[in-house]
Write an enzyme that holds these catalytic residues in place. Structure first.
Site, PDB file in Angstrom:
ATOM      1  N   TYR A 142      -3.943 -10.029 -11.236  1.00 35.48           N
ATOM      2  CA  TYR A 142      -3.222 -11.343 -11.799  1.00 35.48           C
ATOM      3  C   TYR A 142      -2.091 -11.649 -11.195  1.00 35.48           C
ATOM      4  CZ  TYR A 142      -7.038 -11.173 -15.336  1.00 35.48           C
ATOM      5  OH  TYR A 142      -8.196 -11.099 -15.835  1.00 35.48           O
ATOM      6  N   LYS A 193     -10.765   2.940 -12.325  1.00 39.96           N
ATOM      7  CA  LYS A 193     -11.714   3.231 -11.387  1.00 39.96           C
ATOM      8  C   LYS A 193     -10.942   3.933 -10.190  1.00 39.96           C
ATOM      9  CE  LYS A 193     -16.055   1.900 -10.675  1.00 39.96           C
ATOM     10  NZ  LYS A 193     -17.114   2.647 -10.943  1.00 39.96           N
ATOM     11  N   ASP A 226     -16.662   1.306 -15.796  1.00 38.34           N
ATOM     12  CA  ASP A 226     -18.099   1.112 -16.130  1.00 38.34           C
ATOM     13  C   ASP A 226     -18.590   2.004 -17.106  1.00 38.34           C
ATOM     14  OD1 ASP A 226     -17.397   3.244 -14.273  1.00 38.34           O
ATOM     15  OD2 ASP A 226     -19.187   2.993 -13.225  1.00 38.34           O
ATOM     16  N   ASP A 250      -9.327  -7.424 -19.476  1.00 37.22           N
ATOM     17  CA  ASP A 250      -9.833  -8.693 -19.784  1.00 37.22           C
ATOM     18  C   ASP A 250     -11.403  -8.555 -20.060  1.00 37.22           C
ATOM     19  OD1 ASP A 250     -10.108 -11.397 -19.868  1.00 37.22           O
ATOM     20  OD2 ASP A 250     -10.408 -11.793 -17.585  1.00 37.22           O
ATOM     21  N   ASP A 254     -13.356  -8.530 -23.989  1.00 43.56           N
ATOM     22  CA  ASP A 254     -14.371  -9.522 -24.081  1.00 43.56           C
ATOM     23  C   ASP A 254     -15.735  -8.919 -24.807  1.00 43.56           C
ATOM     24  OD1 ASP A 254     -12.996 -11.741 -23.690  1.00 43.56           O
ATOM     25  OD2 ASP A 254     -14.450 -12.805 -22.385  1.00 43.56           O
TER      26      ASP A 254
END
Ligand code: ATP
Length: 364
Positions: A142, A193, A226, A250, A254
């Protein structure tokens, strides 16, 4: 910040679209709560948003930033985004500007099931869905570093850099452990990750291991992002605190929001402990439903509850959460929640009516 008899100043930035509609309800509800609990909040409405930008060319001036930073106790933020500003210049300057300039490195997103039928998961109840996500909020993908080369040609190259600093990674991980400790939550899970992003998330792995050694009473766990997405759906009861990077936070938050009723109930806080912080619902300005009076104000209200906690009014915040639960139980909700419950939207309340129902409960 500790509550006292003096009033605390809350800057209200309703912003655009449904932000304006839900902020009005949020402030009315907070007024009712403060009256009931006997503390004073002084709300200062600020016009920042698309209309102000289009009229004046101003986004976040230095003067405004100094005022927010030095003279306000908290910022209560609706949403930003307007089709009249397709490049989102004002939203980037204001929201990302405040996050970066105030160095609000913690994005706290609680995932709490407030009504047993609000989850799409079978066989899961309220005790199974109660965790928080600590999303790093100032680094990662970001930071806006990168660019295009040979743009618009078949040879185009597009790059976005992902920034991870030792200091930035350490402080968000430490904040997650401190929160777990102070809330008597026994488990912290870090998600990354590192199997692909071996340098960047290798750093997260090393720092997580180091910081966790200072909290021997807390159980630690690691999941690749994941696998984390799968586990949040398969066994959400296994989580208390999740800490992760900006982009994964983020996405995972959600997913978490949908597990407990959707964006209409998802609250968030952008924090830098000890400094003025910014409180905003997870949803955006939703231009598709703006101006219709159908937006669910409860995410904004629950965001207000996070703000009350940060301002030192913990008891009032807990009471407000209970009142929201009651309004859900009574079925006095907007159409989005009726759809979540598989009910007809006929008879759904509008934005203001949900606020009024809530205020009646608060005052009763
Ligand atoms: P932005 O670009 O500002 O983020 P967006 O429309 O892309 O706006 P959201 O505002 O987060 O994204 O909303 C996604 C969809 O979810 C909306 O189109 C809207 O239908 C629904 N939605 C979001 N917030 C609410 C809410 N508070 N009440 C009801 N529906 C909502």
């Amino acid at each position: 910040m500790v509550a006292n008899q003096q009033s605390q100043r809350v800057a209200v930035i309703p912003g655009d679209g449904i932000g304006v509609e839900v902020a009005e309800v949020g402030v009315n509800v907070l007024r009712a709560i403060s009256e009931r609990f006997g503390f004073k909040l002084d709300f200062d409405w600020l016009p920042l948003g698309a209309s102000h930008y289009l009229e004046t060319g101003e986004t976040l001036t230095d003067e405004m930033f100094d005022y927010l930073k030095n003279e306000c106790d908290a910022i209560y933020f609706g949403a930003m985004g307007d089709p009249r500003v397709p490049d989102m210049k004002h939203a980037k300057d204001i929201l990302l500007g405040l996050r970066f300039k105030l160095d609000l490195f913690v994005n706290l997103r609680p995932i709490t099931l407030m009504h047993p039928e609000m989850t799409p998961l079978k066989r899961r109840g309220m005790k199974d869905l109660e965790f928080v996500i600590f999303r790093e909020n100032t680094e990662g993908l970001y930071v806006g570093m990168g660019g295009n080369f040979k743009k618009g040609t078949p040879d185009e190259i597009a790059i976005n850099e992902m920034v991870n600093t030792r200091r930035g990674v350490e402080r968000i991980i430490r904040a997650a452990f401190e929160w777990a400790k102070s809330h008597h939550k026994p488990r912290v899970c870090m998600s990354d990750k590192a199997n692909v992003l071996s340098y960047a998330h290798g750093l997260w792995q090393r720092v997580f291991k180091e910081v966790s050694s200072e909290y021997p009473e807390i159980q630690t766990r690691h999941l690749y992002a994941d696998v984390m997405a799968m586990e949040m759906v398969r066994a959400p009861q296994d989580f208390d605190v999740i800490v992760t990077s900006n982009m994964f936070g983020d996405i995972l938050s959600d997913l978490g929001a949908e597990l407990v009723g959707g964006l209409g109930l998802a609250a968030s806080a952008n924090l830098h402990p000890g400094r003025v912080s910014l409180f905003e619902p997870v949803h955006g300005s939703a231009p598709d439903i703006a101006g219709q009076g159908v937006a669910n104000p409860l995410a904004m209200v629950l965001t207000g509850s996070l703000m009350l906690t940060a301002l030192g009014h913990k008891e009032a915040a807990l009471f407000l959460d209970q009142c929201v639960q009651q309004v859900l139980t009574q079925g006095e909700v907007t159409a989005d929640l009726r759809r979540s419950l598989g009910q007809s939207t006929e008879g759904a309340l509008n934005t203001q009516a949900v606020g009024e129902a809530l205020i009646q409960i608060i005052k009763s």
